[in-house]
Design an enzyme around this catalytic site. Sequence first.
Site, short mmCIF file in Angstrom:
data_model
loop_
_atom_site.label_atom_id
_atom_site.label_comp_id
_atom_site.label_asym_id
_atom_site.label_seq_id
_atom_site.Cartn_x
_atom_site.Cartn_y
_atom_site.Cartn_z
N THR A 235 -16.23 162.79 2.63
CA THR A 235 -16.23 161.64 3.55
C THR A 235 -15.71 160.37 2.87
OG1 THR A 235 -18.11 162.63 4.66
CG2 THR A 235 -17.71 160.31 5.11
N GLY B 156 -34.00 147.41 0.18
CA GLY B 156 -34.34 146.12 -0.42
C GLY B 156 -34.24 146.17 -1.94
N ARG C 57 -27.99 155.94 11.31
CA ARG C 57 -27.47 157.18 11.91
C ARG C 57 -28.11 158.38 11.19
NH1 ARG C 57 -26.56 158.65 7.25
NH2 ARG C 57 -24.54 158.72 6.19
N HIS D 77 -24.57 152.56 11.63
CA HIS D 77 -25.92 151.99 11.49
C HIS D 77 -25.97 150.67 12.26
CE1 HIS D 77 -26.58 154.72 8.09
NE2 HIS D 77 -25.62 154.15 7.39
N SER E 206 -24.75 151.53 -1.68
CA SER E 206 -24.65 152.32 -0.44
C SER E 206 -24.00 151.49 0.67
CB SER E 206 -26.05 152.75 0.00
OG SER E 206 -26.73 151.63 0.56
N CYS E 207 -23.64 152.18 1.73
CA CYS E 207 -23.03 151.51 2.89
C CYS E 207 -23.93 150.40 3.43
CB CYS E 207 -22.75 152.54 3.99
SG CYS E 207 -24.15 153.64 4.34
N ASN E 208 -25.23 150.68 3.55
CA ASN E 208 -26.15 149.67 4.09
C ASN E 208 -26.30 148.49 3.14
OD1 ASN E 208 -27.15 150.55 6.69
ND2 ASN E 208 -28.01 152.32 5.61
N GLY F 299 -25.22 156.92 -3.75
CA GLY F 299 -26.22 157.99 -3.84
C GLY F 299 -26.75 158.19 -5.24
N1 LIG Z 1 -21.18 159.41 3.92
C1 LIG Z 1 -21.72 158.21 3.87
O1 LIG Z 1 -22.13 157.70 4.88
C2 LIG Z 1 -21.79 157.45 2.58
C3 LIG Z 1 -21.71 156.06 2.63
C4 LIG Z 1 -21.75 155.33 1.44
C5 LIG Z 1 -21.94 156.00 0.24
N2 LIG Z 1 -22.03 157.37 0.23
C6 LIG Z 1 -22.22 158.01 -1.08
O2 LIG Z 1 -20.95 158.55 -1.48
C7 LIG Z 1 -21.17 159.75 -2.24
C8 LIG Z 1 -20.41 160.87 -1.58
O3 LIG Z 1 -20.91 161.03 -0.27
P1 LIG Z 1 -20.04 161.71 0.86
O4 LIG Z 1 -20.71 161.40 2.14
O5 LIG Z 1 -18.61 161.41 0.71
O6 LIG Z 1 -20.29 163.24 0.51
P2 LIG Z 1 -19.49 164.49 1.08
O7 LIG Z 1 -18.86 164.17 2.38
O8 LIG Z 1 -20.41 165.64 0.98
O9 LIG Z 1 -18.30 164.64 0.04
C9 LIG Z 1 -18.52 165.03 -1.29
C10 LIG Z 1 -17.42 165.98 -1.66
O10 LIG Z 1 -17.55 166.33 -3.03
C11 LIG Z 1 -17.17 167.69 -3.18
N3 LIG Z 1 -17.94 168.22 -4.32
C12 LIG Z 1 -19.11 168.89 -4.32
N4 LIG Z 1 -19.50 169.15 -5.58
C13 LIG Z 1 -18.54 168.65 -6.39
C14 LIG Z 1 -18.36 168.60 -7.79
N5 LIG Z 1 -19.26 169.13 -8.63
N6 LIG Z 1 -17.25 168.01 -8.27
C15 LIG Z 1 -16.34 167.47 -7.44
N7 LIG Z 1 -16.45 167.50 -6.10
C16 LIG Z 1 -17.55 168.07 -5.58
C17 LIG Z 1 -17.51 168.37 -1.88
O11 LIG Z 1 -16.48 169.24 -1.51
P3 LIG Z 1 -16.43 170.73 -2.05
O12 LIG Z 1 -17.83 171.27 -2.03
O13 LIG Z 1 -15.54 171.39 -1.11
O14 LIG Z 1 -15.89 170.58 -3.41
C18 LIG Z 1 -17.51 167.25 -0.86
O15 LIG Z 1 -16.38 167.30 0.00
C19 LIG Z 1 -22.69 159.92 -2.30
O16 LIG Z 1 -23.19 159.28 -3.46
C20 LIG Z 1 -23.17 159.17 -1.07
O17 LIG Z 1 -24.50 158.73 -1.18
C21 LIG Z 1 -21.92 158.10 1.37
#
Ligand SMILES: NC(=O)c1ccc[n+]([C@@H]2O[C@H](COP(=O)([O-])OP(=O)(O)OC[C@H]3O[C@@H](n4cnc5c(N)ncnc54)[C@H](OP(=O)(O)O)[C@@H]3O)[C@@H](O)[C@H]2O)c1
Length: 355
Positions: free
Chosen positions: A11, A195, A168, A220, A139-141, A110
Amino acid sequence: MIRVGVNGYGTIGKRVADAICSQPDMKLVGVAKTRPNYEAEIAIRNGYDLYAADPEHADAFAEAGIDVAGPVDELVADSDVIVDATPSGIGERNCELYEKHSTKAILQGGEDADAADQSFVARANYDKVGDADILRVVSCNTTGLTRLLTPLENRYGIEKARVTLIRRGGDPGEIDRGPINDIVPDPTEIPSHHGPDLNTIFPEMDIDTAGVKVPATLMHLHSVNVTLESEPRARDVRELLGRESRLFFIPEQAGIEGLGPLKEFARDAGRQRGDLWENCLWEESITAEGRDLYLFQSIHQEADVVPENIDAIRALAGDRTREQSMQLTDRTLGVGLESMFTDQKRRAVRPAADD
Ligand SMILES: NC(=O)c1ccc[n+]([C@@H]2O[C@H](COP(=O)([O-])OP(=O)(O)OC[C@H]3O[C@@H](n4cnc5c(N)ncnc54)[C@H](OP(=O)(O)O)[C@@H]3O)[C@@H](O)[C@H]2O)c1
């Protein structure tokens, strides 16, 4: 050119990779993931070199007919900065790899704050990065709250902030998240982690946050109450916030009354993936009662951290100031939607710097 690799192409990672490609001072070296799924196909179709994040399972790519440029080690070695957008907890473990190759890195929200040298939101602390090797884009929030509270703190001083975050349940692509028919205090304890996370940017800020999860995937919604140290006029607050490039005012006449129409508006405006990089504030919700300020803002969780990751790359490896980096990021991505509306008063005050 700053050479950037993206480890974790989900994502956040795929959006950051695309954003890197639109920067005149950055080159995307490649992206890494563990599995040959549809996102791998899209990466190849976009012309991105794809690296195997898990060398033990690299054969799976060959079996799926997907060419891999090499193991993730090579991506890290060949990059000046790695944006780690792997699932929560993996980024911290990857830091050993980044340190081995003396490659600077950006973690996502995260991860624990302690995993990085500094938590980062461009508007608040770009100038404090100094010699840091590892940043964590919060984080986004927390990003959305920091963007809003920074100009308020600078102009009026914040005595106390209280925020309820209506979150969400999961991203649109996450089929296993919820709730699907409930409204869940999450966590039930006060404060929620948001916070304390904001305190990694503003250690002294007095802020209480409460979290709720709802059956929605779009965005959100924050209900914000800030007690300022001096009494504001709502009009002045609007003008102050209107100068912030990453805050978008949803005008009353737009008829955008919920998050569904807001996302529809983003798609109609031609935003890739319907992304909203800006905090979206309902303009008529901005209300001042004595020293208390109230408003509603919405945060697109998949998108608002993308410009911050781009600025974090420059803060680690570039030579631009905060203003230069944010302006370049905003211009190249197309941040700012108010020009869509003919009577937006805030156009008159943009883009003067405020403080
Ligand atoms: N989504 C949100 O709303 C959001 C907002 C802000 C911050 N974040 C933060 O951004 C980070 C990523 O979140 P995300 O939502 O983007 O997660 P995600 O959609 O699950 O994407 C993470 C990707 O990493 C890949 N992956 C898994 N294990 C891996 C490894 N060992 N090495 C390299 N790639 C790997 C996965 O694909 P494969 O398994 O196919 O490799 C997956 O597509 C987290 O810390 C999250 O808290 C997320």
